[in-house]
Design an enzyme around this catalytic site. Structure first.
Site, PDB file in Angstrom:
ATOM      1  N   GLN A 194       0.822  -1.212   0.000  1.00  0.00           N
ATOM      2  CA  GLN A 194       0.000   0.000   0.000  1.00  0.00           C
ATOM      3  C   GLN A 194       0.856   1.261   0.000  1.00  0.00           C
ATOM      4  OE1 GLN A 194      -2.431  -0.562   3.506  1.00  0.00           O
ATOM      5  NE2 GLN A 194      -3.639  -2.198   2.573  1.00  0.00           N
ATOM      6  N   HIS A 262      -0.840  -0.125   5.745  1.00  0.00           N
ATOM      7  CA  HIS A 262      -1.339   0.768   6.808  1.00  0.00           C
ATOM      8  C   HIS A 262      -0.385   1.942   7.067  1.00  0.00           C
ATOM      9  CE1 HIS A 262      -4.068  -2.629   8.547  1.00  0.00           C
ATOM     10  NE2 HIS A 262      -4.276  -2.388   7.270  1.00  0.00           N
ATOM     11  N   GLU A 355     -14.315   3.709  10.796  1.00  0.00           N
ATOM     12  CA  GLU A 355     -14.758   4.780  11.695  1.00  0.00           C
ATOM     13  C   GLU A 355     -14.683   6.165  11.078  1.00  0.00           C
ATOM     14  OE1 GLU A 355     -12.331   4.454  15.200  1.00  0.00           O
ATOM     15  OE2 GLU A 355     -13.262   2.568  15.817  1.00  0.00           O
ATOM     16  N   TYR A 365      -8.066   6.718  20.635  1.00  0.00           N
ATOM     17  CA  TYR A 365      -9.189   6.242  19.823  1.00  0.00           C
ATOM     18  C   TYR A 365      -9.367   4.721  19.874  1.00  0.00           C
ATOM     19  CZ  TYR A 365     -10.044  11.001  18.931  1.00  0.00           C
ATOM     20  OH  TYR A 365     -10.363  12.310  19.162  1.00  0.00           O
ATOM     21  N   TYR A 376      -9.949 -10.408   9.738  1.00  0.00           N
ATOM     22  CA  TYR A 376     -10.336 -10.797   8.372  1.00  0.00           C
ATOM     23  C   TYR A 376     -10.712 -12.266   8.266  1.00  0.00           C
ATOM     24  CZ  TYR A 376      -8.614  -6.224   7.147  1.00  0.00           C
ATOM     25  OH  TYR A 376      -8.442  -4.867   7.080  1.00  0.00           O
TER      26      TYR A 376
END
Ligand code: HEC
Length: 482
Positions: A194, A262, A355, A365, A376
Site C-alpha cells: 500500500q 497501513h 470509523e 481512539y 479478516y
C-alpha cells in the site's frame, strides 16, 4: 463464563497463580486456545434454523428489519447470548465467548448488508449520464485518464491540479489537460504493497511561500532488510521540477517496519501554522497504543516540522513528541472543517468497524483494545466496543466500506450540498454524502457506486467535486445538471 474466577491468594506460589490464571483464560476463551472463525460456527450452528443467508427457515428471517429483541448491536448480542429458549432460540453464552458474540454481530451485519445490496439499486453512472440524487441532479465527466493509482488531489491557487500516483509520481493537470511528463525529481518512495507516493497538500500561504507537501513511504535497508515508515517532505515546483526539498517529518529509524501496509498518510493544515498528518499502525496493532512509536497516530507539527510545545505528550519521557492522538488504526482520510476548525478523520477498521472520528488533542481512539470490527479470518479481535478513557467514533460502518479520503463541500455549484462531508470508499466503491448537524451525522447518501475504488475527493476552485478513482485510474468531476 462469567462465573469462572481467577483463584486469588497471597499465599499461592507464583506458578500456581499463573496456572490458575491460564485455566481461567482457557475457559474464558471457550475451552479452546485456537481463535475460531465465526463464519464456520454460524454455518455449523445457526444456519440450520436461520438459513445460511439469514433468509429464515424454522427460525424467522433476519432480513426483515424487524428485530423482536432490538435492532442495535447490544440487543442483537444479547439475543445471541441469552437466546429465547421458550421460542426456540438457544442461548449461546456457554458456547461462544463475548468476543465471538461481538464477531457474530459483525457477521450478521455483513450478511444483512449483502442481502440489501442485491435489492437496493444505487446509480452506477457512465460518463455524462445524469444522476438524480436526493438534493441535486449531477453528471460526471472524466478529467484525466490513464493515471497509475491516483491517490490524492490538491489544487494550486491558479487552478492547476496536483495528483499523486502511488508508484511515485506527481502529476499536474493544467486547464483540463494532464501534462505528459510527471514532475521530475520528486522523492524516492518505497512503492510496495500500500506504500508509495501518497498525500499531496498545498500550504495555505502558497501564494507567498510556494510550499507543496508530500506524504510518502520512506524506505531504508537495515541489516539487509527493507523497512519503511510514513514520512513528510515539502518542496517547490519550478518548471515541472521538484526543488528545494526539506524534510518535515521522518520517524526514528528503529521504528521503521518491514510490512508494506497501513501507512495512513493524509496531510491537513490549520490556520495557525500547524500541519496534521496521519500514520497507520503499519500492521502492528498493539503499537497504536504505544506513545513511544509513531505508527497508529495522528501527528501535529509546525509547517517546517518543528514540534509545538503545546503538543499533548511533549516532555513525557520516550513519547514521540509530534503525537496529537493515538489508538488510530489506518487513518485514510483527514480534513479540517473550514468554519469550526474541527478535525475529522476516517479510519479503516479490520473486517467491520470503519470509523468516522473527531480527532481531539491527546485522546485515545482505542485500537485495538476497542473496535466494532473482527479479524479478516472471522475470528474476534476484542469483545469491547467501548471503554472509559477511549473515544467512540461519531459513526462506524459495519460491514466495512473501506472508507478513504474526504472533503467538506463549501463550493457554489451545489447549493444544497453546502457543509456536507463527502466520503469515499474503496471496497464498496462509493462516494457518500454525509449530512451533519454540528458533530452529529443525520443522513448518509450513496451518490454512486461500482465505477471504481474511490480514493480521494476534493472540491475544486470552480466549485465542482473532483474524485480520484482506482481501477479505472482516472479523475472525474461531478457537475450540476439543472
Ligand atoms: C434451533 C433453531 C435456532 C438456532 C440453532 C439458532 N437460532 Fe436464532 N433464533 C431462533 C428463533 C426461533 C428465533 C426467534 C425467537 C423469538 O421469537 O424471540 C431466533 C432469534 C434470533 C435472534 C433475534 C432476532 C430478533 O428478532 O431480535 C438472533 C440475533 C439470532 N437468533 C441469532 C442466532 C445466531 C447467531 C445463532 C447461532 C449462534 C442462532 N440464532 C441459532 C432459532 C434458532
Amino acid at each position: 463464563m462469567n462465573d469462572v474466577q481467577t483463584p486469588r491468594s497471597t499465599h499461592t506460589p507464583a506458578l500456581a497463580r499463573w496456572l490458575g490464571f491460564a485455566l481461567a483464560l482457557f475457559l474464558a476463551t471457550g475451552c479452546s486456545s485456537e481463535a475460531r472463525d465465526v463464519t464456520v460456527f454460524f454455518s455449523n450452528n445457526c444456519a440450520a434454523c436461520h438459513g445460511i443467508n439469514l433468509q429464515g427457515g424454522t427460525a424467522p428471517s433476519l432480513l426483515t428489519n424487524v428485530w423482536t429483541q432490538g435492532a442495535d448491536d447490544i440487543s442483537i448480542a444479547r439475543a445471541i447470548r441469552e437466546g429465547n429458549p421458550t421460542k426456540g432460540m438457544p442461548a449461546w453464552k456457554e458456547a461462544l465467548t463475548e468476543a465471538e458474540i461481538r464477531a457474530m454481530v459483525v457477521l450478521l451485519r455483513e450478511k444483512i448488508a449483502k442481502a440489501q445490496s442485491e435489492t437496493n439499486i444505487v446509480a452506477k453512472p457512465i460518463d455524462g449520464e445524469v444522476v438524480a440524487s436526493v438534493e441535486h441532479k449531477f453528471r460526471f465527466k472524466t478529467v484525466a485518464e490513464k493515471l497509475d493509482s491516483p491517490w490524492s488531489i490538491a489544487f494550486l491557487p491558479d487552478g492547476r491540479m496536483l495528483v499523486t500516483e502511488l508508484p511515485g509520481r506527481l502529476r499536474i493537470i493544467e486547464q483540463g489537460k494532464l501534462l505528459t511528463n510527471a514532475v521530475s525529481g520528486t522523492p524516492k518512495v518505497r512503492a510496495q504493497g500500500q506504500g508509495g507516493l501518497m498525500a499531496v497538500a498545498v500550504h495555505p500561504g502558497y501564494q507567498t511561500n510556494g510550499w507543496i507537501y508530500l506524504g510518502l513511504s520512506h524506505g531504508v535497508k537495515v541489516d539487509g532488510k527493507d523497512v519503511s515508515m510514513t514520512a513528510v517532505v515539502r518542496g517547490h515546483i519550478k518548471d515541472n521540477q521538484w526543488t528545494d526539498e526539506q524534510t518535515v517529518f521522518r520517524a526514528a529509524q528503529d521504528s521503521y517496519l518491514p510490512k508494506t501496509f497501513h501507512y495512513g498518510c493524509r496531510l491537513v493544515f490549520d490556520d495557525k501554522g500547524h500541519l496534521f498528518f496521519s500514520i497507520g499502525e503499519r500492521g502492528m496493532k498493539e503499537h497504536a497504543q504505544e506513545l513511544t512509536r509513531p505508527n497508529g497516530k495522528i501527528h501535529r507539527v509546525f509547517d517546517d516540522g518543528r514540534i509545538p510545545s503545546d503538543n499533548p505528550f511533549v516532555g513525557q519521557s520516550n513519547a514521540v513528541p509530534s503525537i496529537w492522538s493515538y489508538g488510530n488504526r489506518n487513518p485514510q482520510g483527514l480534513v479540517r472543517h473550514p468554519q469550526t476548525g474541527d478535525l475529522w478523520e476516517t479510519e479503516h477498521g479490520p473486517r467491520g468497524g470503519d470509523e468516522l472520528n473527531l480527532i481531539q488533542r491527546g485522546r485515545n481512539y482505542g485500537w485495538p483494545v476497542i473496535t466494532f470490527g473482527m479479524d479478516y479470518n472471522g475470528t474476534p479481535i476484542s469483545a469491547l466496543t467501548a471503554k472509559p478513557g477511549m473515544e467512540q467514533p461519531v459513526i462506524h460502518w459495519t460491514p466495512s466500506i473501506a472508507v478513504c479520503g474526504m472533503d467538506f463541500y463549501f463550493g457554489d455549484s451545489f447549493p444544497r450540498w453546502q457543509g456536507n462531508l463527502f466520503v469515499t470508499a474503496l471496497a464498496q466503491q462509493e462516494l457518500r454524502r454525509i449530512v451533519l448537524d454540528g458533530q452529529r451525522v443525520t443522513q448518509q447518501e450513496v451518490l454512486f457506486k461500482n465505477i471504481g475504488r474511490v480514493r480521494d475527493v476534493c472540491t475544486g476552485p470552480d466549485g465542482l467535486i473532483y474524485v480520484a478513482l482506482n481501477g479505472p485510474n482516472k479523475i472525474i468531476r461531478l457537475e450540476p445538471v439543472k
